[in-house]
Design an enzyme around this catalytic site. Structure first.
Site, PDB file in Angstrom:
ATOM      1  N   TYR A  12      -4.350  27.016 -45.952  1.00  0.00           N
ATOM      2  CA  TYR A  12      -5.670  27.632 -45.794  1.00  0.00           C
ATOM      3  C   TYR A  12      -5.463  29.051 -45.293  1.00  0.00           C
ATOM      4  O   TYR A  12      -4.500  29.335 -44.573  1.00  0.00           O
ATOM      5  CB  TYR A  12      -6.561  26.852 -44.820  1.00  0.00           C
ATOM      6  CG  TYR A  12      -6.070  26.845 -43.388  1.00  0.00           C
ATOM      7  CD1 TYR A  12      -6.401  27.871 -42.504  1.00  0.00           C
ATOM      8  CD2 TYR A  12      -5.263  25.819 -42.912  1.00  0.00           C
ATOM      9  CE1 TYR A  12      -5.936  27.872 -41.194  1.00  0.00           C
ATOM     10  CE2 TYR A  12      -4.795  25.814 -41.604  1.00  0.00           C
ATOM     11  CZ  TYR A  12      -5.142  26.847 -40.750  1.00  0.00           C
ATOM     12  OH  TYR A  12      -4.680  26.857 -39.458  1.00  0.00           O
ATOM     13  N   HIS A  69     -13.959   1.373 -42.528  1.00  0.00           N
ATOM     14  CA  HIS A  69     -13.314   0.077 -42.277  1.00  0.00           C
ATOM     15  C   HIS A  69     -11.799   0.226 -42.197  1.00  0.00           C
ATOM     16  O   HIS A  69     -11.134  -0.482 -41.442  1.00  0.00           O
ATOM     17  CB  HIS A  69     -13.695  -0.918 -43.370  1.00  0.00           C
ATOM     18  CG  HIS A  69     -13.222  -0.549 -44.747  1.00  0.00           C
ATOM     19  ND1 HIS A  69     -13.758   0.498 -45.466  1.00  0.00           N
ATOM     20  CD2 HIS A  69     -12.243  -1.071 -45.539  1.00  0.00           C
ATOM     21  CE1 HIS A  69     -13.146   0.596 -46.637  1.00  0.00           C
ATOM     22  NE2 HIS A  69     -12.228  -0.341 -46.700  1.00  0.00           N
ATOM     23  N   HIS A 124      -8.842  26.498 -35.464  1.00  0.00           N
ATOM     24  CA  HIS A 124      -8.506  27.369 -36.585  1.00  0.00           C
ATOM     25  C   HIS A 124      -9.049  28.777 -36.384  1.00  0.00           C
ATOM     26  O   HIS A 124      -8.738  29.683 -37.153  1.00  0.00           O
ATOM     27  CB  HIS A 124      -9.051  26.786 -37.891  1.00  0.00           C
ATOM     28  CG  HIS A 124      -8.454  25.458 -38.234  1.00  0.00           C
ATOM     29  ND1 HIS A 124      -9.093  24.268 -37.944  1.00  0.00           N
ATOM     30  CD2 HIS A 124      -7.272  25.120 -38.805  1.00  0.00           C
ATOM     31  CE1 HIS A 124      -8.334  23.270 -38.338  1.00  0.00           C
ATOM     32  NE2 HIS A 124      -7.221  23.749 -38.861  1.00  0.00           N
TER      33      HIS A 124
END
Length: 767
Positions: free
Chosen positions: A521, A662, A704
């Site tokens: 990124y 789950h 970030h």
């Protein structure tokens, strides 16, 4: 003639040139003019690499200073008002959305950043308003860069993220209720204007990426594709011919939504080759097929014989004039060039193909099907030799690893007792307060750390000298945590280069590069290890540093490991063995490490699985459930060899896990820490709805961004969390590791975090 095409090229440059330039600009060491000049140089260099390789259709506007979606947010005038009211320069406004801005009285956090489908690349989410207005920039980036290439004598195909995908991948801003897809009628005229400008600039074709067609889509979104492209087709010659591009999955389940009045359709025939026949049957009468037969996501050489057979199958149905040979996706996800790798074992290097080499592969395939195999006989023979070498190499098979896998028993997946028994013993062992504070693992990696690691790698200092240096760094980090008054310490990971590479270097079955960087990124690059064979742990990997940290700590010390799924997903995996087999091998290696850490006196052990979400198959169904089954088993296998009194943590970034909660619960970790600061706190509602019984640390600030959150800001976050979580469940921590931050901002942010936690500790202690 069958043309060759690339959907996108890596941006960073052969030596991470863009990373260095952007970081220098952020640090005030490079002017904006010089930054833009360097970006232009890189674009020209990358176009010329593709041209020299013989690629016919070269992309433009695939370049980005931070993220391609973020550029379109700005191009469409869709920056949220909090970024546009300060009079920031457009480049600074762009970076403010990507990484936050805290300077000259302007204090704004970054926009939410999430994984691009199931890749390890992160995009910035379009964040939209109820009264959203779109307006095309006066200087649209795709037009500027197309003209830039044209001036250099290179004809390119501009790339845009399509209108349906742009909105589907976006979200309503905080406090807003808009369903992004409802904004399509407002957005479409901006696309029309954009395309008209591209045609006026001379663009003959344009690649419009609509990768969301591989998803299970809401009815309204699915229904939007055909009318959208019918409207664009109605513009006729006013706009470039449209190449409608999908990737990362098959589109068979959405085949009725596929536009038939576009110039070409691109599909990923690496990920899902079986979709070819159905897609061909759904194409318009004159529509061209762009066949993605060279892998844009992995580093293995293409099997040219197999790729040629696939393309020839398409040619038999459509004819040569209606087929383009292409990469499966953008090559953004691969390293720049294999030519930089001077230290790779020649046998292993012969198996690889990076972006520059893949450009050649695409051109070779196109030439083979146009002129016949004889035209590229030498290339085909060399490729066949490489494929056979890898298949028969002894490096890929280890009988001892396979034997150990065959002896795994069901009991090895389970802790000795259920959580209520475990947590009681852990509290007795650890003595933690209400709202315990910790960090996710890493602390800032300073220039001095990188210099010393580099000196050690080059043999300029001895192992003993390097070990002493690392011990001093651990001492400093422990002292800082004492001063901050955190409750559970970490050793700071000064010895680690990357959370996957570090472990891969200590495992058999991996290969490593020196320059094979891939953008994750912004300016953040990773150098993924490569799984080349069966995996095992020849010796302990982290025990020495963790044991030393325990010996000098006044509070519990947390051992830090990267989980099996993340080790797999953040590597380039084998494509000749199912990923479940590779994950199980990694789990067995980590199981040994977890047991050894406990024996060394480390009674809090965090096994990070931030990549669990990105490995999730993009569509619900049997494939997704099968993945979750083996992924959960791999995690449990890695951590279930310890006593009840040892506390197991796990960490998740970009935690959009409502649809597979789950599985998160099934991990049975004692404490989960999750990214939460840029997500709506209502994400936490799933923990309430599912009556989640264990402990949770939703991140209270974004690591970030360099901005420092105030104490009140963190208190507000905690208050939001307490609307969903019980006080006795809640841990207080940052969103992620602090490796990329500076020490001044790190200390300031953690001070505010600890103070906020103490405020609530005192508040609830009196109740």
């Amino acid at each position: 003639m069958v043309q060759s095409s690339i959907l996108g090229f890596p941006r960073m440059g052969v030596n991470r040139d863009l990373k260095k330039a952007t970081e220098a600009y952020w640090g005030g060491k490079l002017s904006q003019a010089d930054l833009l000049s360097e970006a232009k140089r890189l674009r020209l260099e990358h176009w010329n690499i593709q041209k020299k390789a013989g690629v016919d259709v070269i992309p433009s506007n695939d370049f980005a200073l931070y993220d391609q979606v973020l550029h379109q947010i700005q191009d469409f005038g869709a920056a949220p008002p909090r970024y546009t009211t300060h009079g920031l320069d457009p480049i600074d406004e762009y970076f403010a959305m990507g990484r936050g801005h805290q300077k000259d009285g302007v204090d704004v956090p970054s926009l939410e950043m999430v994984k691009w489908f199931d890749s390890n690349y992160h995009y910035v989410k379009p964040t939209l308003q109820d009264n959203q207005v779109f307006k095309l920039s006066s200087n649209p980036k795709a037009v500027v860069e197309f003209l830039e290439a044209k001036e250099a004598g290179i004809a390119t195909r501009p790339v845009l993220v399509g209108p349906v995908s742009f909105l589907h991948l976006g979200k309503a801003d905080r406090g807003q209720t808009v369903n992004p897809i409802d904004l399509l009628e407002k957005l479409l005229p901006v696309y029309e204007e954009y395309l008209v400008k591209l045609k006026a600039a001379g663009a003959e074709t344009v690649q419009i990426d609509e990768p969301t067609l591989v998803y299970d889509l809401p009815a309204k979104t699915k229904a939007a594709f055909k009318p959208t492209y019918e409207k664009l087709a109605a513009l006729g010659d006013k706009i470039p011919k449209i190449v409608f591009a999908t990737y990362f999955g098959d589109i068979v389940h959405n085949i009725d939504a596929l536009p038939t009045d576009v110039y070409a359709v691109h599909v990923d025939l690496v990920r899902n080759p079986e979709q070819l026949e159905t897609v061909i049957g759904a194409l318009g009468e004159k529509t061209i097929l762009s066949a993605g037969v060279v892998d844009g996501r992995n580093i293995w050489k293409a099997n040219l014989k197999r790729a040629i057979e696939t393309v020839e199958t398409a040619i038999q149905k459509l004819g040569k004039e209606r087929v383009i040979v292409a990469t499966s996706s953008s090559l953004l996800h691969t390293p720049h060039t294999l030519a930089s790798e001077k230290k790779l074992d020649p046998e292993i290097a012969d198996w690889f193909s990076f972006a520059s080499e893949k450009a050649v592969e695409v051109a070779v395939i196109a030439k083979a099907v146009t002129e016949g195999p004889a035209a590229v006989r030498e290339a085909l023979e060399a490729n066949a030799k490489s494929i056979q070498s890898r298949a028969s190499s002894k490096r890929t098979n280890d009988s001892k690893v396979k034997d150990r896998q065959s002896k795994i028993t069901p009991d090895m997946y389970n802790r000795k007792s259920e959580f209520p028994i475990r947590i009681a013993q852990q509290q007795k062992e650890l003595g933690l307060p209400l709202f315990p504070t910790t960090t996710i693992g890493s602390f800032p990696q300073t220039k001095e750390i990188r210099v010393q690691r580099n000196r050690f790698t080059k043999g300029e200092i001895t192992a003993e000298q390097y070990e002493k240096f690392i011990e001093k760094e651990i001492q400093d980090v422990v002292k800082i945590q004492e001063e901050l008054d955190l409750d559970v310490y970490v050793h700071g990971e000064p010895e680690r280069n990357d959370m996957v590479q570090y472990f891969g270097e200590r495992l058999d079955g991996y290969a490593f590069t020196t320059h094979a960087w891939v953008q994750s990124y912004g300016s953040r690059c990773v150098r993924p290890p490569i799984v080349v064979g069966d995996i095992s742990r020849p010796a302990p990997m982290t025990v020495k540093e963790s044991k030393y940290a325990v010996s000098i700590s006044k509070k519990p010390m947390k051992g830090m490991l990267t989980g099996p799924i993340t080790c797999l997903r953040w590597s380039f995996p084998r494509d000749d063995v199912h990923q479940s087999v590779q994950a199980e091998q990694l789990a067995l290696a980590l199981r040994d490490e977890v047991v050894d850490l406990e024996a060394a006196g480390v009674f809090v052990i965090q096994v990070d699985e931030p990549a669990l979400r990105e490995g999730l198959p993009l569509r619900a169904g049997k494939e997704r459930e099968a993945y979750l089954d083996w992924a959960v088993k791999s995690f449990r296998l890695s951590v279930s060899g310890v006593k009840d009194s040892t506390q197991i943590h796990s960490h998740f970034c970009y935690s959009e896990f409502q649809d597979f909660f789950h599985a998160i619960a099934a991990l049975d970790a004692d404490v989960l820490s999750i990214e939460n600061s840029k997500s709506d706190a209502k994400l936490l509602k799933v923990f309430v709805d599912e009556a989640y019984p264990r402990h949770i640390g939703p991140g209270v600030y974004d690591i970030h961004s360099p901005r420092v959150p105030s104490e009140q800001e963190i208190k507000d976050r905690i208050e939001e969390m307490l609307a969903y979580l019980k006080p006795e469940q809640l841990w207080i921590d940052p969103d992620c590791g602090l490796k990329t931050r500076q020490w001044a901002e790190t200390k300031a942010a953690l001070t505010n975090m600890v103070n906020a936690a103490k405020f609530y500790r005192q508040k609830y202690a009196s109740k």
